[in-house]
Design a protein around this motif. Structure first.
Motif, PDB file in Angstrom:
ATOM      1  N   LYS A   1      -1.263  -0.943  -7.978  1.00 36.92           N
ATOM      2  CA  LYS A   1      -0.343   0.180  -7.866  1.00 36.92           C
ATOM      3  C   LYS A   1       0.126   0.323  -6.419  1.00 36.92           C
ATOM      4  N   ASN A   2       1.432   0.436  -6.233  1.00 37.11           N
ATOM      5  CA  ASN A   2       2.061   0.631  -4.926  1.00 37.11           C
ATOM      6  C   ASN A   2       1.990  -0.584  -4.013  1.00 37.11           C
ATOM      7  N   SER A   3       1.704  -1.763  -4.558  1.00 33.50           N
ATOM      8  CA  SER A   3       1.717  -2.987  -3.758  1.00 33.50           C
ATOM      9  C   SER A   3       2.412  -4.099  -4.538  1.00 33.50           C
ATOM     10  N   ASN A   4       3.661  -4.360  -4.170  1.00 35.68           N
ATOM     11  CA  ASN A   4       4.447  -5.439  -4.760  1.00 35.68           C
ATOM     12  C   ASN A   4       4.945  -6.329  -3.630  1.00 35.68           C
ATOM     13  N   LEU A   5       4.525  -7.586  -3.654  1.00 34.45           N
ATOM     14  CA  LEU A   5       4.884  -8.528  -2.600  1.00 34.45           C
ATOM     15  C   LEU A   5       5.701  -9.677  -3.180  1.00 34.45           C
ATOM     16  N   SER A   6       6.341 -10.434  -2.302  1.00 34.65           N
ATOM     17  CA  SER A   6       7.151 -11.564  -2.754  1.00 34.65           C
ATOM     18  C   SER A   6       6.612 -12.852  -2.153  1.00 34.65           C
ATOM     19  N   GLY A   7       7.043 -13.974  -2.699  1.00 37.84           N
ATOM     20  CA  GLY A   7       6.606 -15.271  -2.194  1.00 37.84           C
ATOM     21  C   GLY A   7       7.717 -16.288  -2.249  1.00 37.84           C
ATOM     22  N   ASP A   8       7.767 -17.155  -1.233  1.00 37.78           N
ATOM     23  CA  ASP A   8       8.795 -18.200  -1.204  1.00 37.78           C
ATOM     24  C   ASP A   8       8.474 -19.325  -2.176  1.00 37.78           C
TER      25      ASP A   8
ATOM     26  N   ASP B   1       0.822  -1.212   0.000  1.00 38.58           N
ATOM     27  CA  ASP B   1       0.000   0.000   0.000  1.00 38.58           C
ATOM     28  C   ASP B   1       0.858   1.265   0.000  1.00 38.58           C
ATOM     29  N   GLY B   2       1.910   1.231  -0.799  1.00 36.13           N
ATOM     30  CA  GLY B   2       2.778   2.389  -0.931  1.00 36.13           C
ATOM     31  C   GLY B   2       3.848   2.512   0.144  1.00 36.13           C
ATOM     32  N   ARG B   3       3.815   1.638   1.143  1.00 31.72           N
ATOM     33  CA  ARG B   3       4.782   1.720   2.240  1.00 31.72           C
ATOM     34  C   ARG B   3       5.921   0.732   1.995  1.00 31.72           C
ATOM     35  N   PRO B   4       7.175   1.212   1.964  1.00 35.21           N
ATOM     36  CA  PRO B   4       8.285   0.284   1.759  1.00 35.21           C
ATOM     37  C   PRO B   4       8.499  -0.610   2.983  1.00 35.21           C
ATOM     38  N   ILE B   5       8.709  -1.894   2.721  1.00 34.56           N
ATOM     39  CA  ILE B   5       9.026  -2.866   3.760  1.00 34.56           C
ATOM     40  C   ILE B   5      10.462  -3.313   3.504  1.00 34.56           C
ATOM     41  N   TYR B   6      11.336  -3.141   4.507  1.00 32.40           N
ATOM     42  CA  TYR B   6      12.759  -3.394   4.286  1.00 32.40           C
ATOM     43  C   TYR B   6      13.166  -4.798   4.745  1.00 32.40           C
TER      44      TYR B   6
ATOM     45  N   SER C   1       1.199  -8.045  12.812  1.00 35.27           N
ATOM     46  CA  SER C   1       0.380  -7.196  11.952  1.00 35.27           C
ATOM     47  C   SER C   1       0.785  -7.354  10.496  1.00 35.27           C
ATOM     48  N   TYR C   2       2.089  -7.451  10.243  1.00 39.72           N
ATOM     49  CA  TYR C   2       2.591  -7.621   8.883  1.00 39.72           C
ATOM     50  C   TYR C   2       2.112  -8.944   8.286  1.00 39.72           C
ATOM     51  N   VAL C   3       2.219 -10.018   9.061  1.00 36.56           N
ATOM     52  CA  VAL C   3       1.783 -11.326   8.573  1.00 36.56           C
ATOM     53  C   VAL C   3       0.303 -11.295   8.216  1.00 36.56           C
ATOM     54  N   TYR C   4      -0.511 -10.733   9.093  1.00 36.06           N
ATOM     55  CA  TYR C   4      -1.948 -10.683   8.845  1.00 36.06           C
ATOM     56  C   TYR C   4      -2.268  -9.774   7.658  1.00 36.06           C
ATOM     57  N   SER C   5      -1.606  -8.623   7.582  1.00 36.47           N
ATOM     58  CA  SER C   5      -1.879  -7.674   6.495  1.00 36.47           C
ATOM     59  C   SER C   5      -1.494  -8.261   5.142  1.00 36.47           C
ATOM     60  N   LYS C   6      -0.320  -8.881   5.084  1.00 37.85           N
ATOM     61  CA  LYS C   6       0.121  -9.473   3.825  1.00 37.85           C
ATOM     62  C   LYS C   6      -0.798 -10.613   3.425  1.00 37.85           C
ATOM     63  N   THR C   7      -1.183 -11.430   4.397  1.00 38.97           N
ATOM     64  CA  THR C   7      -2.069 -12.552   4.101  1.00 38.97           C
ATOM     65  C   THR C   7      -3.404 -12.075   3.552  1.00 38.97           C
ATOM     66  N   GLN C   8      -4.006 -11.083   4.193  1.00 34.56           N
ATOM     67  CA  GLN C   8      -5.292 -10.576   3.728  1.00 34.56           C
ATOM     68  C   GLN C   8      -5.169  -9.932   2.352  1.00 34.56           C
ATOM     69  N   LYS C   9      -4.064  -9.241   2.136  1.00 31.82           N
ATOM     70  CA  LYS C   9      -3.834  -8.605   0.837  1.00 31.82           C
ATOM     71  C   LYS C   9      -3.768  -9.658  -0.273  1.00 31.82           C
TER      72      LYS C   9
END
Length: 208
Positions: free
Chosen positions: A91-98, A29-34, A141-149
């Protein structure tokens, strides 16, 4: 619960302008995750390459999943992608997966290009959190947010393996999420299951 909410730590804030783009693990959601450990890179205690890789245990668990999948899945029907596959959700949401399992009809090999994948996998498997979180509450919170996304994106099932807790979170759309001990037999899809604790114990791992 996945984590102990009593465990907290406060870290000094660093301006994003001072953080190289190579240290961005995901964008939510536009927020960088490092990447976890990015502060050590900024303090010149580690290299960028040092924090981007998986641990021996994470790689072992991923190897275990891949052995199961390549042995049991119909590879004429499914594709198995791994190595932090990039997903472009919006837009503004790019995630990765194992590990991502795709139906070949939705992602044929001929569609391969140099961009992030923009269609949802059927199943996504995540092993541990590779993102830097300020505390364990933020990690949950990150795990839940990414999962729901990912569920909103169209993923049919998400499996999180959390080695610190020896737990497995399973999430599917329109159903209660479940958290089980990793010594339990858990289903990936119909007729295909896994049990991480049993596998590690049989292989002599001290982490079983």
């Amino acid at each position: 619960m996945i984590v102990d909410k009593g465990s907290r730590r406060t870290l000094p804030r660093i301006s994003p302008k001072k953080i190289p783009a190579a240290l961005i693990y995901e964008t939510l959601d536009g927020r960088p995750i490092y990447y976890k450990g990015y502060r050590d890179v900024l303090n010149q205690l580690q290299s960028i390459e040092d924090v981007m890789g998986s641990s021996n245990l994470q790689a072992t668990i991923i190897e275990y999943f891949l052995m199961i999948l390549y042995r049991t899945l119909n590879l004429n029907q499914y594709r198995i992608l791994t190595n932090e596959v990039g997903l472009h959700l919006e837009k503004n949401s790019n995630l990765s997966g194992d590990i991502l399992i795709f139906d070949k009809t939705s992602l044929p090999i001929k569609s391969a290009d140099k961009y992030y994948i923009s269609v949802p996998p059927k199943i996504q498997i995540e092993v541990d959190v590779k993102a830097e979180m300020e505390d364990l509450v933020a990690q949950e919170s990150y795990v839940y947010s990414k999962t729901q996304k990912l569920l909103n994106f169209g993923v049919e099932k998400i499996i999180w393996v959390l080695s610190d807790n020896k737990k497995v979170l399973v999430a599917t759309p329109n159903a209660d999420w479940s958290i089980a001990d990793w010594h339990k037999e858990i289903e990936i899809m119909e007729g295909i299951g896994f049990c991480i604790g049993k596998y590690l114990r049989e292989e002599g791992s001290p982490f079983a």
